[in-house]
Design a protein around this motif. Structure first.
Motif, mmCIF file in Angstrom:
data_model
loop_
_atom_site.group_PDB
_atom_site.id
_atom_site.type_symbol
_atom_site.label_atom_id
_atom_site.label_comp_id
_atom_site.label_asym_id
_atom_site.label_seq_id
_atom_site.Cartn_x
_atom_site.Cartn_y
_atom_site.Cartn_z
ATOM 1 N N MET A 47 0.835 -1.202 0.000
ATOM 2 C CA MET A 47 0.000 0.000 0.000
ATOM 3 C C MET A 47 0.863 1.243 0.000
ATOM 4 O O MET A 47 1.901 1.286 0.659
ATOM 5 C CB MET A 47 -0.884 0.010 1.256
ATOM 6 N N ILE A 48 0.425 2.254 -0.755
ATOM 7 C CA ILE A 48 1.036 3.569 -0.674
ATOM 8 C C ILE A 48 -0.081 4.601 -0.628
ATOM 9 O O ILE A 48 -1.048 4.526 -1.395
ATOM 10 C CB ILE A 48 2.010 3.834 -1.848
ATOM 11 N N ARG A 49 0.030 5.547 0.316
ATOM 12 C CA ARG A 49 -0.954 6.617 0.448
ATOM 13 C C ARG A 49 -0.236 7.924 0.723
ATOM 14 O O ARG A 49 0.803 7.954 1.387
ATOM 15 C CB ARG A 49 -1.943 6.344 1.586
ATOM 16 N N ARG A 50 -0.843 8.998 0.232
ATOM 17 C CA ARG A 50 -0.314 10.333 0.500
ATOM 18 C C ARG A 50 -1.015 10.905 1.717
ATOM 19 O O ARG A 50 -2.244 10.884 1.794
ATOM 20 C CB ARG A 50 -0.510 11.235 -0.710
ATOM 21 N N ASN A 51 -0.247 11.379 2.677
ATOM 22 C CA ASN A 51 -0.794 11.958 3.894
ATOM 23 C C ASN A 51 -1.162 13.423 3.693
ATOM 24 O O ASN A 51 -0.747 14.054 2.725
ATOM 25 C CB ASN A 51 0.215 11.827 5.046
ATOM 26 N N ALA A 52 -1.933 13.965 4.634
ATOM 27 C CA ALA A 52 -2.384 15.353 4.536
ATOM 28 C C ALA A 52 -1.212 16.334 4.516
ATOM 29 O O ALA A 52 -1.305 17.414 3.916
ATOM 30 C CB ALA A 52 -3.323 15.677 5.699
ATOM 31 N N ASP A 53 -0.102 15.963 5.164
ATOM 32 C CA ASP A 53 1.067 16.854 5.186
ATOM 33 C C ASP A 53 1.973 16.666 3.978
ATOM 34 O O ASP A 53 3.061 17.241 3.913
ATOM 35 C CB ASP A 53 1.858 16.658 6.479
ATOM 36 N N GLY A 54 1.539 15.846 3.010
ATOM 37 C CA GLY A 54 2.320 15.649 1.793
ATOM 38 C C GLY A 54 3.308 14.518 1.858
ATOM 39 O O GLY A 54 3.911 14.165 0.842
ATOM 40 N N THR A 55 3.500 13.923 3.036
ATOM 41 C CA THR A 55 4.386 12.763 3.139
ATOM 42 C C THR A 55 3.683 11.520 2.591
ATOM 43 O O THR A 55 2.483 11.550 2.295
ATOM 44 C CB THR A 55 4.819 12.517 4.594
ATOM 45 N N LEU A 56 4.446 10.438 2.466
ATOM 46 C CA LEU A 56 3.907 9.198 1.936
ATOM 47 C C LEU A 56 3.984 8.097 2.993
ATOM 48 O O LEU A 56 4.978 7.999 3.714
ATOM 49 C CB LEU A 56 4.705 8.749 0.705
ATOM 50 N N ASN A 57 2.946 7.276 3.071
ATOM 51 C CA ASN A 57 2.962 6.066 3.885
ATOM 52 C C ASN A 57 3.068 4.855 2.971
ATOM 53 O O ASN A 57 2.323 4.746 1.990
ATOM 54 C CB ASN A 57 1.682 5.932 4.714
ATOM 55 N N VAL A 58 3.989 3.950 3.297
ATOM 56 C CA VAL A 58 4.140 2.699 2.542
ATOM 57 C C VAL A 58 4.044 1.551 3.535
ATOM 58 O O VAL A 58 4.789 1.501 4.517
ATOM 59 C CB VAL A 58 5.482 2.646 1.786
ATOM 60 N N LEU A 59 3.135 0.616 3.259
ATOM 61 C CA LEU A 59 2.899 -0.521 4.138
ATOM 62 C C LEU A 59 3.447 -1.786 3.489
ATOM 63 O O LEU A 59 3.240 -2.022 2.300
ATOM 64 C CB LEU A 59 1.398 -0.667 4.386
ATOM 65 N N ASN A 60 4.135 -2.606 4.280
ATOM 66 C CA ASN A 60 4.742 -3.841 3.794
ATOM 67 C C ASN A 60 3.915 -5.050 4.218
ATOM 68 O O ASN A 60 3.555 -5.183 5.398
ATOM 69 C CB ASN A 60 6.164 -3.993 4.362
ATOM 70 N N TRP A 61 3.642 -5.944 3.267
ATOM 71 C CA TRP A 61 2.806 -7.108 3.564
ATOM 72 C C TRP A 61 3.528 -8.122 4.445
ATOM 73 O O TRP A 61 2.980 -8.605 5.428
ATOM 74 C CB TRP A 61 2.369 -7.778 2.257
ATOM 75 N N PHE A 62 4.775 -8.473 4.107
ATOM 76 C CA PHE A 62 5.482 -9.518 4.843
ATOM 77 C C PHE A 62 5.736 -9.137 6.295
ATOM 78 O O PHE A 62 5.505 -9.919 7.210
ATOM 79 C CB PHE A 62 6.828 -9.845 4.183
ATOM 80 N N SER A 63 6.214 -7.924 6.518
ATOM 81 C CA SER A 63 6.699 -7.529 7.845
ATOM 82 C C SER A 63 5.706 -6.715 8.651
ATOM 83 O O SER A 63 5.953 -6.448 9.831
ATOM 84 C CB SER A 63 7.995 -6.716 7.692
ATOM 85 N N SER A 64 4.605 -6.261 8.049
ATOM 86 C CA SER A 64 3.643 -5.352 8.697
ATOM 87 C C SER A 64 4.281 -4.003 9.024
ATOM 88 O O SER A 64 3.758 -3.258 9.860
ATOM 89 C CB SER A 64 3.028 -5.968 9.964
ATOM 90 N N LYS A 65 5.403 -3.707 8.388
ATOM 91 C CA LYS A 65 6.115 -2.454 8.675
ATOM 92 C C LYS A 65 5.496 -1.302 7.890
ATOM 93 O O LYS A 65 5.249 -1.405 6.700
ATOM 94 C CB LYS A 65 7.597 -2.597 8.320
ATOM 95 N N LEU A 66 5.259 -0.197 8.600
ATOM 96 C CA LEU A 66 4.725 1.017 7.986
ATOM 97 C C LEU A 66 5.849 2.058 7.929
ATOM 98 O O LEU A 66 6.414 2.430 8.962
ATOM 99 C CB LEU A 66 3.555 1.556 8.794
ATOM 100 N N VAL A 67 6.170 2.493 6.728
ATOM 101 C CA VAL A 67 7.244 3.463 6.517
ATOM 102 C C VAL A 67 6.630 4.800 6.112
ATOM 103 O O VAL A 67 5.826 4.854 5.174
ATOM 104 C CB VAL A 67 8.214 2.973 5.412
ATOM 105 N N ARG A 68 6.975 5.847 6.841
ATOM 106 C CA ARG A 68 6.573 7.206 6.448
ATOM 107 C C ARG A 68 7.791 7.889 5.857
ATOM 108 O O ARG A 68 8.866 7.908 6.465
ATOM 109 C CB ARG A 68 6.021 7.989 7.632
ATOM 110 N N MET A 69 7.630 8.434 4.663
ATOM 111 C CA MET A 69 8.756 9.021 3.958
ATOM 112 C C MET A 69 8.371 10.359 3.331
ATOM 113 O O MET A 69 7.189 10.676 3.169
ATOM 114 C CB MET A 69 9.234 8.069 2.859
#
Length: 365
Positions: A340-362
């Protein structure tokens, strides 16, 4: 270092939740693995082979080599080519249950190579990362997640589950007015959840003879796209007239502005774009994105994630590749099967990983 047998690399002994734990640098070595110096020749042999029919032994031997020595192998152009070829092989076998073990082997080979190739990728654009309190999540929207847990639709507050329920085999979440759409490319129909902050949210079932991946509102009308690529109008929770048919399956779909983007993971390198004002369909090249797991964006740019490359790609709205960030792996800021990739209200991006359940904000780029 934990030593395992080459037989432990057989997908017959694993599920998708354990098979991909074996990656270069993960602390495993395989007894009897080929020597590191054999890597160039072994890579060349697989490049010359038909990856759908080459022997299981050849793929498992190569996996043993990469697992044992990959942390010190230097990336090569042949590795890059083989990573792409195995990713295309994975896509070609989507939906072919009889060939699932081969698909798993090709997926593993591609991931192993990507971990080696991306070992030195810059991760300075990563702002933060956390682990979702759920098993192999498919999507995350605000406080809501769809996952591989028994109760697979979950409302979260931090690491606490405040409401959960099993609703088919969900793979996607989207806003639907002031409610939440729960879609799937596995189980028939879909669900609408309303009263989202209530102690017991209200769940409505939308029945259909195929999985409904996405439902959305546009210009005062409601639509639903099913996993067979058919778009329907919707009246309340009743599926109505069929409006168009895409030339493929649909595993992930998103509405961005006046465009509906849909992706068949079995057709590598392409996507479908539907102009919602006219329902005109365009098949477009995803460029370097081999299997597009998800897309987000705005009127200026699109961001896409590739299942097996573990990278975030930026494209102009004309789908022209602009830039790339991150890479595959399990270290900080690295991605492994980003779903999953989504754009946040502040313009940053969230990327979610299926294998690890890790959520990366970049940072966006």
């Amino acid at each position: 270092m934990t030593t395992i047998r080459i037989a432990d690399l057989n997908p017959a002994g694993h599920t998708s939740f354990s098979f991909y734990d074996f990656l270069p640098g993960s602390g495993f070595a395989v007894e009897g693995a080929p020597a590191a110096m054999a890597a160039p020749a072994a890579t060349s042999r697989l490049l010359a082979a038909d990856l759908l029919t080459v022997s299981d032994e050849a793929l498992d031997s190569y996996a043993a080599l990469l697992l044992t020595h990959g942390h010190r192998l230097k990336p090569t152009a042949d590795m890059e080519r083989l990573a792409g070829a195995t990713a295309h092989g994975f896509a070609a076998l989507i939906g072919n249950d009889a060939m699932r073990p081969r698909r798993m082997r090709l997926t593993r080979t591609s991931l192993m190579l990507r971990v080696i190739l991306d070992r030195t990728q810059d991760t300075s654009s990563v702002i933060a990362e956390s682990t979702l309190a759920s098993k192999s999540p498919w999507d995350l929207l605000g406080d809501w997640a769809v996952t591989c847990d028994d109760d697979n639709v979950r409302r979260l507050k931090g690491n606490t589950v405040t409401w959960s329920r099993r609703l088919g085999l969900p793979t996607q979440l989207d806003l639907l007015g002031d409610a939440l759409w729960v879609g799937s490319h596995y189980s028939a129909g879909g669900y609408v959840i309303s009263k989202l902050t209530a102690k017991s949210p209200h769940v409505e079932i939308v029945t259909h003879d195929a999985p409904l991946v996405l439902a959305f509102d546009f210009n005062g009308a409601r639509y639903a796209l099913d996993a067979n690529g058919a778009l329907f109008d919707v009246d309340g929770t009743a599926i109505g007239m069929k409006l168009l048919q895409l030339a493929g399956k649909v595993h992930r779909a998103r509405v961005i502005g006046n465009m509906l983007y849909a992706f068949d993971w079995g057709q590598a390198g392409i996507g479908f774009a539907i102009e919602l004002d006219t329902l005109a369909i365009t098949v477009f090249s995803t460029g370097p994105v081999i299997v597009c797991n998800d897309m987000c964006g705005d009127e200026n740019a699109l961001y896409a994630i590739c299942k097996l490359q573990g990278r975030v790609f930026k494209m102009a709205r004309g789908s022209k590749h602009v830039a790339t960030r991150l890479g595959a792996g399990v270290q900080r800021g690295q991605l492994l099967d980003p779903i999953m990739i989504r754009r946040n209200a502040d313009g940053t991006l969230n990327v979610l990983n299926w294998f690890s359940s890790k959520l990366v904000r970049m940072q966006a780029f």
